[in-house]
Write a protein that holds these residues in place. Structure first.
Motif, short mmCIF file in Angstrom:
data_model
loop_
_atom_site.label_atom_id
_atom_site.label_comp_id
_atom_site.label_asym_id
_atom_site.label_seq_id
_atom_site.Cartn_x
_atom_site.Cartn_y
_atom_site.Cartn_z
N LEU A 171 35.16 42.57 -19.70
CA LEU A 171 35.96 41.99 -20.77
C LEU A 171 37.00 41.05 -20.17
N LEU A 172 37.10 39.88 -20.76
CA LEU A 172 38.10 38.90 -20.33
C LEU A 172 39.08 38.65 -21.46
N GLU A 173 40.33 38.54 -21.09
CA GLU A 173 41.37 38.16 -22.04
C GLU A 173 41.60 36.65 -21.95
N LYS A 174 42.37 36.14 -22.85
CA LYS A 174 42.70 34.72 -22.84
C LYS A 174 43.52 34.40 -21.59
N PRO A 175 43.16 33.34 -20.87
CA PRO A 175 43.94 32.98 -19.67
C PRO A 175 45.33 32.51 -20.05
N PHE A 176 46.26 32.68 -19.10
CA PHE A 176 47.61 32.16 -19.30
C PHE A 176 48.12 31.62 -17.97
N ARG A 177 49.19 30.87 -18.03
CA ARG A 177 49.78 30.25 -16.84
C ARG A 177 51.21 30.77 -16.66
#
Length: 114
Positions: free
Chosen positions: A65-71
């Motif tokens: 499962l992948l979550e939304k990427p963030f910076r």
């Protein structure tokens, strides 16, 4: 480091401070230490952080499962940006641990009466 600068991807476990030089952060309402590596690399390289989890299914197979990427927020000073990244990461981590508590295990104490 070079891989991230070239736009590549690296995997880093972010739930265990093995260096004893981590950042003290709230985790399920109690202070715990978290590693600085992931936020430091994100700040220095500008790389995205892509939270991912491997969940074992009842049939013995695994689901990734992948979550939304963030910076990292690079407009902050590095210490504040590091804490901001860790707060965001810990919130996601707590969500997955709450959903799948039987699948998270630490081989050391997380809350050591800090």
């Amino acid at each position: 480091y070079r891989m991230l600068l070239r736009g590549g991807m690296v995997a880093i476990l972010g739930d265990r401070d093995v260096t004893a030089q981590g950042v003290r952060m709230p985790f399920f309402g109690k202070p715990a230490f978290f590693p600085r590596g992931m936020p430091a690399l994100a700040i220095r390289t500008g790389a995205n952080i892509l939270p991912g989890f491997v969940i074992r299914q009842k049939n013995g197979r695994y689901k990734f499962l992948l979550e939304k990427p963030f910076r990292a927020n690079l407009s902050m000073n590095s210490a504040d940006s590091e804490k901001d990244v860790l707060e965001r990461w810990i919130k996601i981590l707590e969500t997955y641990i709450a959903l799948y508590p039987e699948q998270w295990f630490m081989y050391h104490r997380v809350w050591n009466d800090l």
